[in-house]
Write an enzyme that holds these catalytic residues in place. Structure first.
Site, PDB file in Angstrom:
ATOM      1  N   PHE A 161       0.837  -1.206   0.000  1.00  0.00           N
ATOM      2  CA  PHE A 161       0.000   0.000   0.000  1.00  0.00           C
ATOM      3  C   PHE A 161       0.867   1.249   0.000  1.00  0.00           C
ATOM      4  O   PHE A 161       1.861   1.325   0.746  1.00  0.00           O
ATOM      5  CB  PHE A 161      -0.866   0.067   1.269  1.00  0.00           C
ATOM      6  CG  PHE A 161      -1.818  -1.066   1.471  1.00  0.00           C
ATOM      7  CD1 PHE A 161      -3.107  -1.007   0.954  1.00  0.00           C
ATOM      8  CD2 PHE A 161      -1.441  -2.178   2.212  1.00  0.00           C
ATOM      9  CE1 PHE A 161      -4.001  -2.047   1.174  1.00  0.00           C
ATOM     10  CE2 PHE A 161      -2.327  -3.222   2.436  1.00  0.00           C
ATOM     11  CZ  PHE A 161      -3.610  -3.154   1.908  1.00  0.00           C
ATOM     12  N   ASP A 162       0.467   2.249  -0.779  1.00  0.00           N
ATOM     13  CA  ASP A 162       0.967   3.596  -0.578  1.00  0.00           C
ATOM     14  C   ASP A 162       0.351   4.125   0.720  1.00  0.00           C
ATOM     15  O   ASP A 162      -0.632   3.571   1.230  1.00  0.00           O
ATOM     16  CB  ASP A 162       0.571   4.461  -1.778  1.00  0.00           C
ATOM     17  CG  ASP A 162       1.075   5.884  -1.658  1.00  0.00           C
ATOM     18  OD1 ASP A 162       2.120   6.107  -1.031  1.00  0.00           O
ATOM     19  OD2 ASP A 162       0.401   6.787  -2.191  1.00  0.00           O
ATOM     20  N   GLY A 163       0.920   5.220   1.250  1.00  0.00           N
ATOM     21  CA  GLY A 163       0.407   5.776   2.489  1.00  0.00           C
ATOM     22  C   GLY A 163      -0.609   6.879   2.279  1.00  0.00           C
ATOM     23  O   GLY A 163      -1.827   6.660   2.362  1.00  0.00           O
TER      24      GLY A 163
END
Length: 297
Positions: A161-163
């Site tokens: 996941f990106d943040g």
């Protein structure tokens, strides 16, 4: 009392995200839906090839046991019902225990996500993804020409996941866009002890964390945070996850480096990011989906 999907991890997925229907889709785009339907009829007994999200779905279904059904995968598709027959037959061919589907023949299917209590929606249609996100359902546009998942981790569901604007809100991204890197870093240090607001994919991370607690011996989940943040802005991201009582297995603070090659080494079954540039880079190496949320979208 009727059947319910409450308590399960529910993944709604389009036919084209699960299976490789790119050749058929080309016929649709060059002709019409009648030509497409005719081709699908001709191929009813020909299993479709696995698509971009196939590995993710297959591994998540491995969490199900005869006495405990923890994961439900539902086909939610713009396909017509006859084409849906091929989808179910293809799923059966590969041993995917998928029982439910909704085929709308061109109508937007996202409205059915709420009664499904879906934790994730994967589709190749950007408009459906945007509508799902607006309705509060974690959703991503699957890039159908993404690389497929590696076969090197058969006993792990690997998800990256990106943040900001994915797991977390785009609050910090808005500061970066308006004031630049210096303003962003100051903002994050000033608020380091304040958890980031929830992003659109927090509910999925929570559901995956709950699934991890089942501790199935033959399959596990490994999660990674892959972000353009770097020190000192990394602290707020980690402290936010701690506040949620959720552990991720791995965190990459890349400080703007290209994510694609790092993801190639991690080998996820799927990667979620809100920026198309990051997705295009990642898609050369791993299955990828665009989360069309936040100020960048």
């Amino acid at each position: 009392m009727g059947l319910t999907l409450d308590g399960k991890l529910v993944v709604a997925i389009s036919s084209r995200a699960l299976f490789d229907f790119e050749e058929e889709n080309q016929v649709f785009e060059q002709n019409d839906d009648h030509a497409y339907m005719q081709l699908q009829r001709q191929r009813l007994d020909v299993p479709a090839k696995p698509g971009v999200a196939f590995s993710l779905v297959k591994k998540l279904l491995a969490f199900n046991e005869p006495d405990s059904q923890r994961v439900e995968v539902v086909i939610l598709s713009r396909n017509d019902p006859v084409s849906g027959m091929r989808v179910f037959r293809s799923a059966q061919h590969y041993g995917l225990a998928i029982q439910r589907g909704n085929f709308t023949r061109g109508e937007a299917p996202w409205r059915y996500l709420k009664p499904l209590h879906a934790n994730l929606f994967l589709s190749t249609h950007l408009s459906d993804v945007r509508a799902a996100l607006a309705a509060g359902v974690p959703a991503a546009q699957v890039y159908p020409h993404s690389a497929h998942a590696s076969a090197d981790h058969p006993n792990e569901v690997r998800i990256a996941f990106d943040g900001d604007a994915v797991l977390f809100s785009d609050e910090a991204e808005q500061v970066y866009q308006s004031g630049g890197l210096t303003a962003f870093q100051k903002h994050e240090m000033d608020k380091v002890a304040q958890p980031l607001p929830d992003g659109p994919f927090k509910p999925l991370l929570v559901a995956l964390h709950r699934l991890q607690q089942a501790r199935i011996p033959h399959i596990r989940i490994r999660t990674a945070l892959v972000t353009a943040r770097s020190a000192p802005a990394h602290e707020r991201a980690i402290l936010t996850l701690m506040n949620w009582n959720i552990d991720v297995d791995q965190a990459m603070f890349l400080g703007g480096l290209d994510k694609g090659e790092f993801l190639r080494e991690f080998e996820p079954d799927f990667f979620f990011d809100d920026q198309t540039g990051h997705i295009e880079s990642a898609a050369r190496h791993v299955p990828s989906g665009h989360v069309a949320s936040g100020v960048r979208n």
